[in-house]
Motif scaffolding. Sequence first.
Motif, PDB file in Angstrom:
ATOM      1  N   ILE A  24      -1.986   6.144  11.636  1.00 28.46           N
ATOM      2  CA  ILE A  24      -2.251   6.612  10.286  1.00 28.46           C
ATOM      3  C   ILE A  24      -0.760   6.865   9.652  1.00 28.46           C
ATOM      4  N   LEU A  25      -0.643   6.384   8.429  1.00 24.21           N
ATOM      5  CA  LEU A  25       0.659   6.338   7.833  1.00 24.21           C
ATOM      6  C   LEU A  25       0.494   7.224   6.628  1.00 24.21           C
ATOM      7  N   ASP A  26       1.615   7.886   6.312  1.00 20.27           N
ATOM      8  CA  ASP A  26       1.720   8.735   5.009  1.00 20.27           C
ATOM      9  C   ASP A  26       1.903   7.804   3.660  1.00 20.27           C
ATOM     10  N   ALA A  27       1.785   8.387   2.733  1.00 22.06           N
ATOM     11  CA  ALA A  27       2.137   7.635   1.404  1.00 22.06           C
ATOM     12  C   ALA A  27       3.459   6.836   1.451  1.00 22.06           C
ATOM     13  N   LYS A  28       4.539   7.427   2.291  1.00 15.02           N
ATOM     14  CA  LYS A  28       6.029   6.778   2.412  1.00 15.02           C
ATOM     15  C   LYS A  28       5.986   5.762   3.337  1.00 15.02           C
ATOM     16  N   GLY A  29       4.972   5.520   4.039  1.00 19.19           N
ATOM     17  CA  GLY A  29       4.995   4.402   5.053  1.00 19.19           C
ATOM     18  C   GLY A  29       5.405   4.962   6.283  1.00 19.19           C
ATOM     19  N   VAL A  30       5.481   6.207   6.530  1.00 16.65           N
ATOM     20  CA  VAL A  30       6.043   6.658   7.969  1.00 16.65           C
ATOM     21  C   VAL A  30       4.609   6.992   8.685  1.00 16.65           C
ATOM     22  N   ILE A  31       5.065   6.563  10.027  1.00 15.82           N
ATOM     23  CA  ILE A  31       3.960   6.683  10.969  1.00 15.82           C
ATOM     24  C   ILE A  31       3.802   8.251  11.407  1.00 15.82           C
ATOM     25  N   ARG A  32       2.419   8.731  11.285  1.00 14.45           N
ATOM     26  CA  ARG A  32       1.998  10.277  11.371  1.00 14.45           C
ATOM     27  C   ARG A  32       1.338  10.420  12.558  1.00 14.45           C
ATOM     28  N   TYR A  33       0.117   9.677  12.780  1.00 10.62           N
ATOM     29  CA  TYR A  33      -0.896   9.913  13.880  1.00 10.62           C
ATOM     30  C   TYR A  33      -1.088   8.587  14.616  1.00 10.62           C
ATOM     31  N   LYS A  34      -1.262   8.912  15.757  1.00  8.52           N
ATOM     32  CA  LYS A  34      -1.800   7.387  16.303  1.00  8.52           C
ATOM     33  C   LYS A  34      -3.403   7.661  17.161  1.00  8.52           C
ATOM     34  N   ASN A  35      -4.101   6.916  17.212  1.00 11.64           N
ATOM     35  CA  ASN A  35      -5.317   6.773  17.716  1.00 11.64           C
ATOM     36  C   ASN A  35      -6.050   8.071  17.329  1.00 11.64           C
ATOM     37  N   ALA A  36      -6.001   8.889  16.252  1.00 11.04           N
ATOM     38  CA  ALA A  36      -6.869   9.579  15.780  1.00 11.04           C
ATOM     39  C   ALA A  36      -8.144   9.164  15.205  1.00 11.04           C
ATOM     40  N   ARG A  37      -9.225   9.295  15.953  1.00 10.70           N
ATOM     41  CA  ARG A  37     -10.631   8.629  15.573  1.00 10.70           C
ATOM     42  C   ARG A  37     -11.597   9.874  14.980  1.00 10.70           C
ATOM     43  N   GLY A  38     -12.612   9.584  14.626  1.00  9.43           N
ATOM     44  CA  GLY A  38     -13.756  10.313  14.221  1.00  9.43           C
ATOM     45  C   GLY A  38     -13.362  11.630  13.370  1.00  9.43           C
ATOM     46  N   LYS A  39     -13.451  12.950  13.868  1.00  8.76           N
ATOM     47  CA  LYS A  39     -13.061  13.985  13.099  1.00  8.76           C
ATOM     48  C   LYS A  39     -11.860  14.226  13.068  1.00  8.76           C
ATOM     49  N   ALA A  40     -11.092  13.706  14.102  1.00  7.77           N
ATOM     50  CA  ALA A  40      -9.660  13.945  14.004  1.00  7.77           C
ATOM     51  C   ALA A  40      -9.001  13.066  13.102  1.00  7.77           C
ATOM     52  N   MET A  41      -9.475  12.054  12.722  1.00  4.84           N
ATOM     53  CA  MET A  41      -8.958  10.864  11.859  1.00  4.84           C
ATOM     54  C   MET A  41      -9.454  11.658  10.294  1.00  4.84           C
ATOM     55  N   ASP A  42     -10.284  12.329  10.161  1.00  3.85           N
ATOM     56  CA  ASP A  42     -10.485  13.172   8.930  1.00  3.85           C
ATOM     57  C   ASP A  42      -9.715  14.077   8.655  1.00  3.85           C
ATOM     58  N   GLU A  43      -9.455  14.952   9.763  1.00  5.08           N
ATOM     59  CA  GLU A  43      -8.512  15.846   9.795  1.00  5.08           C
ATOM     60  C   GLU A  43      -7.178  15.554   9.231  1.00  5.08           C
ATOM     61  N   ALA A  44      -6.915  14.202   9.947  1.00  2.84           N
ATOM     62  CA  ALA A  44      -5.446  13.999   9.862  1.00  2.84           C
ATOM     63  C   ALA A  44      -5.247  13.295   8.365  1.00  2.84           C
ATOM     64  N   VAL A  45      -6.078  12.571   7.546  1.00  4.22           N
ATOM     65  CA  VAL A  45      -6.161  12.122   6.292  1.00  4.22           C
ATOM     66  C   VAL A  45      -6.090  13.256   5.429  1.00  4.22           C
ATOM     67  N   TYR A  52       0.873  -1.254  -0.020  1.00  5.52           N
ATOM     68  CA  TYR A  52       0.106   0.030   0.143  1.00  5.52           C
ATOM     69  C   TYR A  52       0.843   1.182  -0.050  1.00  5.52           C
ATOM     70  N   LYS A  53       2.280   1.257  -0.091  1.00  4.32           N
ATOM     71  CA  LYS A  53       2.783   2.325  -0.251  1.00  4.32           C
ATOM     72  C   LYS A  53       2.500   3.098  -1.425  1.00  4.32           C
ATOM     73  N   GLY A  54       2.460   4.671  -1.189  1.00  5.10           N
ATOM     74  CA  GLY A  54       1.926   5.422  -2.017  1.00  5.10           C
ATOM     75  C   GLY A  54       0.553   5.831  -2.099  1.00  5.10           C
ATOM     76  N   LYS A  55      -0.020   5.087  -0.715  1.00  7.78           N
ATOM     77  CA  LYS A  55      -1.301   5.453  -0.546  1.00  7.78           C
ATOM     78  C   LYS A  55      -1.239   5.859   1.062  1.00  7.78           C
ATOM     79  N   ILE A  56      -2.252   6.819   1.501  1.00  9.71           N
ATOM     80  CA  ILE A  56      -2.346   7.040   2.866  1.00  9.71           C
ATOM     81  C   ILE A  56      -2.935   5.878   3.450  1.00  9.71           C
TER      82      ILE A  56
END
Lengths: 247, 99
Positions: B68-89, A234-238
């Motif tokens: 929540i991981l970014d497109a590079k596979g880096v961990i960016r957020y933990k336990n963001a739910r509901g509205k916080a999940m939407d905002e993170a994404v 899934y790399k390349g995707k959030i």
Amino acid sequence: MKALLMLLTLTAAVTIASAQTETKASPEEAIKSIIATHQEAMTAFMEKVRALPREKQSEFYQAEYPKTDKTLESLNTIVDANPKNPVILDAITWIARNTRGSGLDAEDFVNLQKNHLDSEKLCDVVMSFAYLQTPEAIAFLTTTSEKSKSRQVRGSALYALATGMKRDKSKAKEHESLIKKIIGDYPDLTVGGRNVAQALKVEKEATEKLAIGNPAPEILGKGVDGKEMKLSDYKGKIVVLDFWGDW
Amino acid sequence: MYPHERSLVARMKDKPFTILGVNSDPAVRYKKAIKENNITWPSFWDGGKTGGPIATEWAVRGWPTIYILDAKGVIRYKNARGKAMDEAVDALLKEMEAE
């Protein structure tokens, strides 16, 4: 006639003596039997709950949950009458677990500190205090973690303190330093037969590895259909990685 | 939580985005949950119990746990739910679009 009288007197004496041993059970036996009686009531109660249809269970549970007040009173009487006897530690553990600490008073803490601080049996007691979160309990655990002559007891007290504050975000720093201390000073600490220091170490390393800003470790696994999948597909995707269960 | 996740998936339909589950249910229950809740996104199946190998490696102690991981596979957020999940994404998506 004389012989008969003597025999009668003897029988009477024996009867009285046995009646006395019955009422004067040792504190240890008394505590065991009081706790067992409550346990029987709990088991019977749980059986009744399970026999009910699901929608009625919760109401019955609230209304009929076995009361602890009589058990507590009997245990407290023995605790107060035998302050130095180590068997009261079982009673105190029970009270802490079953009354969320409300059945303990300041005297109990003073007595534990005065008469039982070095007893290995205090390990169970300190663990039963982990979730009480009252100032008395926290003070007692802190003192015990510093002053008990038993290494196992000191370590258990630290672990109880750490366990109790784990979910409190305002104590995150304090929690972290306790964990560090347990891992460093008590690497062989076992609680309930489990090496908790080792478990804490594994957990700490995992948490550090999974910190925000770090690359996510690869996951190699299978879907429920048995098909192999991996996170890097899934790399390349959030990715919202969601550990879930339908419960 | 299913309705929120379904609407997030719908909203991100054409974006580089996925929910990726790690499920700890017994297989039968898991299959039933997918069907009943219209779960369209993929999940690893973690062996049918909460102490499964993936949850253990990720030090998961409570469910649900969200990373929540970014497109590079880096961990960016933990336990963001509901509205916080939407905002993170949304924030991560914006970041990708800016690059």
